[in-house]
Design a protein around this motif. Structure first.
Motif, mmCIF file in Angstrom:
data_model
loop_
_atom_site.group_PDB
_atom_site.id
_atom_site.type_symbol
_atom_site.label_atom_id
_atom_site.label_comp_id
_atom_site.label_asym_id
_atom_site.label_seq_id
_atom_site.Cartn_x
_atom_site.Cartn_y
_atom_site.Cartn_z
ATOM 1 N N GLU A 100 2.572 6.030 7.698
ATOM 2 C CA GLU A 100 1.937 5.649 8.962
ATOM 3 C C GLU A 100 0.454 6.008 8.980
ATOM 4 O O GLU A 100 -0.335 5.402 9.698
ATOM 5 N N LYS A 124 10.711 0.616 12.262
ATOM 6 C CA LYS A 124 9.495 0.270 13.006
ATOM 7 C C LYS A 124 9.510 0.907 14.399
ATOM 8 O O LYS A 124 8.477 1.332 14.913
ATOM 9 N N GLN A 131 4.123 -0.312 8.143
ATOM 10 C CA GLN A 131 3.844 -1.683 7.723
ATOM 11 C C GLN A 131 4.985 -2.200 6.853
ATOM 12 O O GLN A 131 5.169 -1.739 5.725
#
Length: 255
Positions: A100, A124, A131
């Motif tokens: 992150e 997520k 990502q």
């Protein structure tokens, strides 16, 4: 970065804990050092006893982490006091948390229909800045020529830093060994059941059972038909063999 290994029945288990495993992964990603990581416990070590090719795959991995407590105990008996369990699901969370902060890209390959996508969604939600470069659910057989081309094209388009593989042992390790040169990735990490755990499809064992080496019993109670043969054959045989190795009754080569 070279990580020391301890010989467990001819399989070189990396002397690691979660922090040193993460450090090695961070270093590899930053330097774009290609490699694959095997998360290995008793099942993997015992599979390697009869499969020389598989044993070579484990021994040529960038890291072969101590996934089960017996691997940690073997390390400690060889004077590696700081060695701890590097459990696939925990490693996945630590790597995602780290990524992150730097924008590393992840690709999720494996699981039953919809599991890779659900896993990506759950991660997520837990790590908002994560990502996710893509997901791919493979068939329960080797990829065909067209499927392989499709996967290669998908990966080439997004160039993930970390390619997570959620298959079973030894299938996932053999996949990583074969496909690392074929795919435009930096690291491949085989974490097996972590896909099912973190997607919420399968419940994990309580922490106290994980720490005491009883996770196998918890999983056996939940999936007796699938796991009984593995555990009732592998666990006693592993114990017998490791006692023989520790008592120098039989020597095992890492070659």
């Amino acid at each position: 970065m070279t990580v020391e290994r301890v010989n467990v029945l001819g399989v070189g288990i990396s002397v690691l804990n979660l922090q040193t495993a993460l450090d090695a992964i961070v270093n590899a990603v930053r330097k774009r050092r290609k490699g694959y990581i095997c998360v290995t416990g008793v099942h993997g070590v015992m599979e390697a006893q009869e499969d020389i090719t598989f044993r070579k795959i484990l021994n040529t991995a960038f890291l072969c982490t101590p996934d089960g407590m017996p691997m940690v105990w073997a390390g400690k008996l060889n004077s590696h006091r700081k060695m701890r369990r590097v459990y696939g699901p925990d490693l996945m969370l630590d790597v995602c948390a780290w990524s992150e902060t730097n924008g590393s890209r992840h690709f999720f390959y494996g699981g039953a229909d919809g599991v890779a996508e659900l896993l990506a969604e759950k991660l997520k939600a837990r790590f908002p800045k994560l990502q996710v470069a893509g997901t791919f659910t493979p068939p329960f057989r080797p990829l065909g020529a067209e499927e392989e081309k499709q996967l290669q094209a998908m990966v080439r388009a997004v160039r993930p830093d970390i390619f997570w593989v959620g298959l079973s042992t030894p299938k996932q390790e053999k996949f990583m060994s074969e496909y690392l040169p074929k795919l435009d990735v930096t690291l491949m990490i085989g974490v097996g059941a972590a896909f099912d755990f973190h997607s919420g499809r399968v419940k994990q064992a309580p922490r106290w059972m994980q720490r005491s080496g009883l996770e196998w019993f918890y999983r056996l109670c939940r999936e007796p038909r699938r796991l009984a043969k593995r555990y009732f054959k592998n666990n006693p045989l592993f114990l017998l063999k490791i006692v023989g190795q520790l008592c120098s009754l039989k020597k095992y080569s890492l070659e």
